[in-house]
Enzyme design. Structure first.
Site, short mmCIF file in Angstrom:
data_model
loop_
_atom_site.label_atom_id
_atom_site.label_comp_id
_atom_site.label_asym_id
_atom_site.label_seq_id
_atom_site.Cartn_x
_atom_site.Cartn_y
_atom_site.Cartn_z
N CYS A 77 0.82 -1.21 0.00
CA CYS A 77 0.00 0.00 0.00
C CYS A 77 0.85 1.26 0.00
CB CYS A 77 -0.93 0.00 1.22
SG CYS A 77 -2.00 1.45 1.30
N CYS A 83 -0.95 5.94 7.23
CA CYS A 83 -2.36 5.64 7.48
C CYS A 83 -2.58 5.06 8.88
CB CYS A 83 -2.86 4.68 6.41
SG CYS A 83 -4.41 3.87 6.80
N CYS A 86 -3.12 -0.65 8.59
CA CYS A 86 -2.58 -2.01 8.40
C CYS A 86 -1.14 -2.04 8.90
CB CYS A 86 -2.64 -2.40 6.92
SG CYS A 86 -4.30 -2.42 6.23
N CYS A 428 -13.36 -10.96 20.82
CA CYS A 428 -12.46 -10.14 20.01
C CYS A 428 -11.38 -9.50 20.88
CB CYS A 428 -13.25 -9.05 19.27
SG CYS A 428 -14.16 -7.94 20.36
#
Length: 470
Positions: A77, A83, A86, A428
């Site tokens: 990316c 960002c 990720c 989670c």
């Protein structure tokens, strides 16, 4: 060796040792303190410049690489490193899975301090990119600038952005050209909306002044190929709103659901807003083993559809249903797990605190002609009481999939009181899961554990645990 640089410290030739919490990696400073470093991979040898010092640790960034880890790969990316979405994209996927399994095992051993079986291997995701079915982007009239742009003397021109928040900076948006998380036409739709808005002088949101037309963009996709687009406007400008929405629908006629909301609140959350349907229908359909689930703009649904199917299969397998059991599905959401296991149960009772989710759950059960599922709305710690159990029958199996905070202690106490034969705990957050398992250890033994990777390129991981009554 450490070099002082005003109030900052530079540590030379530091070997990165481990992958830590929240996607950052861990090293040791010469003085023995931990250093948290982003955008590096265990095995890298780097010079680290610190920017925060605490009693027990430093936070820093790599300013020079001396050796690259054998586990390092080139991120695909163009936005990686800025960002923040990720954070493990520079790490081989096999190593991502290794560290996720390690984290779950560490939490259950260190926090839970309970007897554990041998862990089953983590289930990796077949798709490592373009796996998300929901993405949210923010508009801003003050996009994040690179260091080169800041140092440049050139006119930077248009500062509008449509993309993601820079980590820890609520008012700065990174303009996104291509995101590798959601399948196209996600990128095309987002880029077209930004281009059209710029061409037609539609104003982007200013988070400090609280002004501007365009606020956020949400897109949902499904494995059936359906697409939902929702544009959030800050100002109620009917002419420009319809100008944009008409263009989007004309350009992308494959959109199943085009919606909008006018929201001039201080925050941009959708859950207490009045969402309007502009074109199509107000939901999209997801399908799993012949079951169809409607997903509206406010629905919670696992964001990796393919891997959600694998997660639910593991949950059903752990439950070991024979067709005679009464099953309680706590924190049922829109009832996906409840309906998924219903074919192998006598009766399933789902409980959820969000009224809209229960409306969806009932509609989905009706759509799927499922007659043995019942759904009830209410705060779990209040609803899940003696009279509720007396009314619906004592469960043989409980499936629980709570939010990140885990189960409320009153819910755990009620489970311990009614003593179902099995509890399948989907989580989670394995840290709060470990805490809850310890509270249940007096009456339940953990007999199976299997982590599931729902979010490749990130540190997040789901975990499924089977508890059986002692």
């Amino acid at each position: 060796m450490a070099k002082k640089n005003t109030d900052k410290i530079v540590f030379d030739h530091i070997k990165v040792l481990d992958a830590g919490a929240k996607g950052v990696s861990v090293a040791k400073a010469p003085d023995g303190k931990v250093i948290f470093i982003p955008n590096v991979v265990p095995g890298d040898v780097v010079d680290v410049q610190t920017f925060k010092k605490r009693k027990a640790y430093y936070e820093g960034k790599a300013v020079k690489f001396h050796e690259f880890s054998e586990h390092r790969i080139d991120p695909i990316c163009e936005h990686f490193g800025v960002c923040g979405g990720c954070k493990w994209q520079n790490m081989k996927y096999s190593q991502q899975l290794f560290y996720k399994q390690n984290e779950v095992q560490s939490h259950l051993q260190r926090i839970g301090k309970i007897e554990l079986p041998e862990f089953e291997p983590i289930l990796g995701s077949e798709k490592q990119f373009f796996y998300r079915n929901k993405m949210e982007f923010s508009f801003s009239n003050s996009r994040w600038l690179t260091e080169q742009e800041i140092d440049s003397t050139e006119d930077l021109g248009n500062r509008n952005a449509l993309g993601f928040h820079i980590p820890k900076m609520w008012d700065k948006i990174l303009d996104i050209n291509k995101c590798h998380l959601q399948e196209d036409p996600s990128n095309q739709i987002r880029n077209e909306i930004r281009a059209f808005a710029n061409e037609n002088n539609l104003t982007f949101f200013n988070p400090r002044a609280h002004e501007g037309l365009l606020r956020t963009l949400m897109m949902r996709t499904s494995s059936t190929g359906e697409i939902m687009v929702l544009v959030q406007f800050f100002e109620n400008d009917k002419a420009n709103r319809e100008l944009l929405l008409d263009h989007v629908y004309e350009k992308f006629p494959q959109i199943t659901s085009l919606q909008y909301v006018v929201n001039n609140k201080a925050n941009d959350t959708l859950y207490d807003t009045n969402i309007k349907l502009y074109k199509g229908r107000d939901y999209i359909l997801e399908e799993m083993e012949g079951l169809k689930f409607s997903i509206n703009a406010k629905s919670f649904y696992q964001t990796n559809s393919d891997q959600a199917y694998e997660l639910y299969k593991i949950t059903r397998d752990f439950a070991g249903l024979t067709g005679t059991e009464t099953v309680y599905d706590l924190y049922t959401g829109t009832g996906t797990i409840a309906q998924f296991v219903s074919k192998k149960a006598k009766k399933v009772i789902g409980v959820e605190s969000v009224p809209e989710a229960i409306i969806d759950a009932k509609a989905n059960a009706e759509r799927n002609n499922i007659m043995n599922c019942e759904f009830y709305v209410g705060d779990m710690k209040v609803v899940f009481n003696e009279s509720f159990i007396a009314q619906h029958g004592k469960p043989d199996v409980i499936i629980t999939d709570p939010p990140r905070d885990g189960m409320h202690k009153d819910v755990i106490e009620q489970i311990l009181k009614i003593e179902p034969k099995k509890v399948v705990y989907v989580s989670c957050n394995s840290a709060t899961q470990a805490r809850d398992l310890a509270l249940m250890d007096e009456k339940y033994k953990v007999t199976r554990v299997r982590p599931v990777d729902m979010f490749p390129q990130t540190h997040h991981v789901e975990n499924v645990v089977l508890l059986e009554r002692r």
